[in-house]
Write a protein that holds these residues in place. Structure first.
Motif, PDB file in Angstrom:
ATOM      1  N   ASP A  10      69.999  52.906  60.378  1.00 19.66           N
ATOM      2  CA  ASP A  10      71.135  52.510  59.540  1.00 19.66           C
ATOM      3  C   ASP A  10      71.736  53.697  58.786  1.00 19.66           C
ATOM      4  OD1 ASP A  10      70.825  49.716  60.133  1.00 19.66           O
ATOM      5  OD2 ASP A  10      69.125  49.674  58.743  1.00 19.66           O
ATOM      6  N   PHE A  11      71.167  54.868  58.938  1.00 15.75           N
ATOM      7  CA  PHE A  11      71.528  56.033  58.126  1.00 15.75           C
ATOM      8  C   PHE A  11      73.033  56.296  58.090  1.00 15.75           C
ATOM      9  CE2 PHE A  11      71.991  60.796  57.962  1.00 15.75           C
ATOM     10  CZ  PHE A  11      71.706  60.940  56.616  1.00 15.75           C
ATOM     11  N   GLN A  12      73.668  56.404  59.248  1.00 21.17           N
ATOM     12  CA  GLN A  12      75.087  56.759  59.259  1.00 21.17           C
ATOM     13  C   GLN A  12      75.946  55.674  58.634  1.00 21.17           C
ATOM     14  OE1 GLN A  12      76.201  59.912  60.063  1.00 21.17           O
ATOM     15  NE2 GLN A  12      77.962  59.058  58.959  1.00 21.17           N
ATOM     16  N   GLN A  13      75.623  54.424  58.910  1.00 19.75           N
ATOM     17  CA  GLN A  13      76.392  53.331  58.308  1.00 19.75           C
ATOM     18  C   GLN A  13      76.204  53.301  56.790  1.00 19.75           C
ATOM     19  OE1 GLN A  13      77.540  49.553  59.832  1.00 19.75           O
ATOM     20  NE2 GLN A  13      76.057  49.715  61.510  1.00 19.75           N
ATOM     21  N   VAL A  14      75.004  53.632  56.328  1.00 17.34           N
ATOM     22  CA  VAL A  14      74.758  53.698  54.883  1.00 17.34           C
ATOM     23  C   VAL A  14      75.620  54.800  54.257  1.00 17.34           C
ATOM     24  CG1 VAL A  14      73.042  54.357  53.146  1.00 17.34           C
ATOM     25  CG2 VAL A  14      72.474  52.649  54.882  1.00 17.34           C
TER      26      VAL A  14
ATOM     27  N   THR B 252      83.035  56.713  50.114  1.00 16.68           N
ATOM     28  CA  THR B 252      84.037  57.677  50.568  1.00 16.68           C
ATOM     29  C   THR B 252      83.645  59.055  50.040  1.00 16.68           C
ATOM     30  OG1 THR B 252      85.445  57.496  48.607  1.00 16.68           O
ATOM     31  CG2 THR B 252      85.765  55.847  50.347  1.00 16.68           C
ATOM     32  N   PRO B 253      84.221  60.124  50.584  1.00 24.38           N
ATOM     33  CA  PRO B 253      83.909  61.471  50.072  1.00 24.38           C
ATOM     34  C   PRO B 253      84.254  61.643  48.593  1.00 24.38           C
ATOM     35  CG  PRO B 253      84.989  61.610  52.215  1.00 24.38           C
ATOM     36  CD  PRO B 253      85.067  60.178  51.788  1.00 24.38           C
TER      37      PRO B 253
ATOM     38  N   TYR C  60      74.244  61.497  46.549  1.00 24.95           N
ATOM     39  CA  TYR C  60      72.899  61.987  46.877  1.00 24.95           C
ATOM     40  C   TYR C  60      72.288  61.297  48.092  1.00 24.95           C
ATOM     41  CZ  TYR C  60      72.186  57.636  44.376  1.00 24.95           C
ATOM     42  OH  TYR C  60      72.281  56.325  43.978  1.00 24.95           O
ATOM     43  N   MET C  61      72.935  60.277  48.643  1.00 26.01           N
ATOM     44  CA  MET C  61      72.260  59.406  49.599  1.00 26.01           C
ATOM     45  C   MET C  61      71.811  60.127  50.868  1.00 26.01           C
ATOM     46  SD  MET C  61      70.945  56.473  49.963  1.00 26.01           S
ATOM     47  CE  MET C  61      71.635  55.572  48.585  1.00 26.01           C
ATOM     48  N   ALA C  62      72.599  61.070  51.379  1.00 26.08           N
ATOM     49  CA  ALA C  62      72.194  61.785  52.596  1.00 26.08           C
ATOM     50  C   ALA C  62      70.873  62.518  52.385  1.00 26.08           C
ATOM     51  CB  ALA C  62      73.279  62.777  53.014  1.00 26.08           C
TER      52      ALA C  62
ATOM     53  N   ILE D 125      77.897  42.445  57.076  1.00 21.58           N
ATOM     54  CA  ILE D 125      78.858  41.411  57.439  1.00 21.58           C
ATOM     55  C   ILE D 125      79.353  41.749  58.846  1.00 21.58           C
ATOM     56  CG2 ILE D 125      81.110  40.384  56.964  1.00 21.58           C
ATOM     57  CD1 ILE D 125      80.679  40.914  54.020  1.00 21.58           C
ATOM     58  N   ASP D 126      79.147  40.837  59.761  1.00 22.61           N
ATOM     59  CA  ASP D 126      79.526  41.050  61.164  1.00 22.61           C
ATOM     60  C   ASP D 126      78.950  42.367  61.701  1.00 22.61           C
ATOM     61  OD1 ASP D 126      80.980  38.671  61.189  1.00 22.61           O
ATOM     62  OD2 ASP D 126      82.818  39.658  60.504  1.00 22.61           O
ATOM     63  N   GLY D 127      77.724  42.647  61.362  1.00 20.45           N
ATOM     64  CA  GLY D 127      77.040  43.835  61.857  1.00 20.45           C
ATOM     65  C   GLY D 127      77.330  45.107  61.088  1.00 20.45           C
ATOM     66  N   ARG D 128      78.331  45.090  60.220  1.00 20.25           N
ATOM     67  CA  ARG D 128      78.705  46.275  59.441  1.00 20.25           C
ATOM     68  C   ARG D 128      77.905  46.340  58.145  1.00 20.25           C
ATOM     69  NH1 ARG D 128      84.149  46.479  55.843  1.00 20.25           N
ATOM     70  NH2 ARG D 128      84.101  48.685  55.188  1.00 20.25           N
ATOM     71  N   VAL D 129      77.322  47.487  57.830  1.00 20.08           N
ATOM     72  CA  VAL D 129      76.616  47.674  56.561  1.00 20.08           C
ATOM     73  C   VAL D 129      77.651  47.817  55.459  1.00 20.08           C
ATOM     74  CG1 VAL D 129      75.058  49.143  55.231  1.00 20.08           C
ATOM     75  CG2 VAL D 129      74.609  48.734  57.658  1.00 20.08           C
ATOM     76  N   VAL D 130      77.625  46.910  54.483  1.00 17.92           N
ATOM     77  CA  VAL D 130      78.670  46.893  53.446  1.00 17.92           C
ATOM     78  C   VAL D 130      78.129  47.167  52.044  1.00 17.92           C
ATOM     79  CG1 VAL D 130      80.185  45.354  54.759  1.00 17.92           C
ATOM     80  CG2 VAL D 130      78.479  44.381  53.185  1.00 17.92           C
ATOM     81  N   ALA D 131      76.796  47.163  51.878  1.00 20.78           N
ATOM     82  CA  ALA D 131      76.237  47.396  50.543  1.00 20.78           C
ATOM     83  C   ALA D 131      74.775  47.805  50.665  1.00 20.78           C
ATOM     84  CB  ALA D 131      76.361  46.142  49.676  1.00 20.78           C
ATOM     85  N   LEU D 132      74.294  48.477  49.607  1.00 20.44           N
ATOM     86  CA  LEU D 132      72.890  48.900  49.556  1.00 20.44           C
ATOM     87  C   LEU D 132      72.388  48.806  48.124  1.00 20.44           C
ATOM     88  CD1 LEU D 132      71.078  51.842  51.238  1.00 20.44           C
ATOM     89  CD2 LEU D 132      71.092  51.761  48.738  1.00 20.44           C
TER      90      LEU D 132
END
Length: 321
Positions: A19-23, A28-29, A37-39, A58-65
């Motif tokens: 899930d790394f890239q979706q997280v 946004t930049p 710091y998440m990376a 939601i529908d396979g998309r990571v939207v929150a953590l």
């Protein structure tokens, strides 16, 4: 988000390596002023003992953590990392995810009796109705090319001689010295804000059970003097951030109310990290709010070191679970 169909489509699950890239894409930049710091933290968080990291899809998309770390000997859950994709902010999904995480903690770790978190804004009346304000720190931010840091330190030392005798200057502590000092009555009663050890944005009680967490962080501990210090500082290892291609973020938490002592350990921390720094540096230093203006005046310079952001605060909040 509506209370109807959309909410039902949210799926909560534990985050995994894939899930790394979706997280990373959640923010946004421009979020976190480019200093997310998440990376640097995500993979470590997944492996860390006592931590759970949840995502919402939601529908396979990571939207929150949202993440929870068990501290204080398992009595407290520290919530960290909360983030929501830009198009769903204000929809209630952050609150829903936090409720899911706290319900998970309540079910699987019934010994947890409190939830603690840090925020970079002034808590609203509504928030303070739910949480106790435990502590606050003012955040002082500098930025520069790392190659200019040495001349910055030299300039400030020449302008502001902090110790006539260098032998009584700041002391870098071994881990054994640090773990004894941070639990001492002197530090807990006189230096720690709200009797809380804050490392970067991570608030911990000064209890023996939290020493393992602090040791894992690889901190640089520096005091203005070894016996009954007036300032105790924790420096986090620098890590890459998306601000620009070669940007590094450094965090220094300094506890104490003596401006001279705080300035002394601040310079000592920068000097300690100097050999490992390269590229572009953004440094956040967290101090007692009453010292922010004095530290800013102390750091006026001609060495091409700039102020990154004006006054802002980190607040530590807690509520019963």
């Amino acid at each position: 988000m509506s209370a109807g169909g959309e909410a039902a489509d949210v799926v909560y699950c534990l985050a995994q390596e894939q899930d790394f890239q979706q997280v990373l894409n959640i923010c946004t930049p421009e979020d976190y002023n480019g200093l997310d710091y998440m990376a640097a933290f995500f993979h470590r968080w997944l492996q860390e003992p006592g931590r759970v990291v949840f995502i919402a899809r939601i529908d396979g998309r990571v939207v929150a953590l949202e993440s929870a770390l068990l501290v204080d000997g398992g009595q407290t859950a520290v919530l960290q990392g909360r983030r929501v994709v830009s198009d769903l902010r204000g929809s209630g999904i952050a609150s829903a995810l936090q409720m899911h995480v706290t319900n998970y903690v309540r079910h699987y770790y019934p010994e947890v009796s409190a939830v603690r978190l840090s925020r970079g804004d002034n808590p609203s009346v509504k928030t303070l109705a739910k949480y106790r304000l435990i502590a606050k720190e003012a955040i002082f931010s500098l930025c520069c090319e790392a190659v200019n840091l040495g001349s910055f330190i030299t300039e400030l030392r020449s302008k502001h001689p902090l110790h006539a005798d260098s032998s009584c200057g700041p002391v870098t502590l071994s881990w054994r010295q640090a773990e004894t000092l941070v639990l001492s009555d002197h530090v807990v009663s006189n230096l720690l804000p709200g009797k809380t050890v804050i490392n970067d944005w991570e608030p911990l009680k000064p209890v023996e059970a939290n020493l393992e967490v602090l040791q894992r962080r690889g901190l640089t501990w520096i005091v203005d003097r070894e016996f009954e210090p007036a300032a105790l500082s924790l420096g986090t290892p620098p890590y890459a951030v998306p601000y620009r291609h070669n940007a590094m973020r450094l965090n220094i938490n300094i506890f104490g109310r003596s401006l001279t002592s705080v300035c002394a350990v601040f310079l000592a921390q920068l000097e300690a990290f100097l050999p490992s720094l390269k590229g572009y540096l953004v440094c956040h230093t967290y101090v007692d709010p009453g010292l922010w203006t004095g530290l800013r005046q102390f750091c006026q310079n001609d060495a091409n070191v700039s102020f990154f952001k004006d006054y802002w605060e980190e607040v530590i909040l807690e509520t019963d679970l």
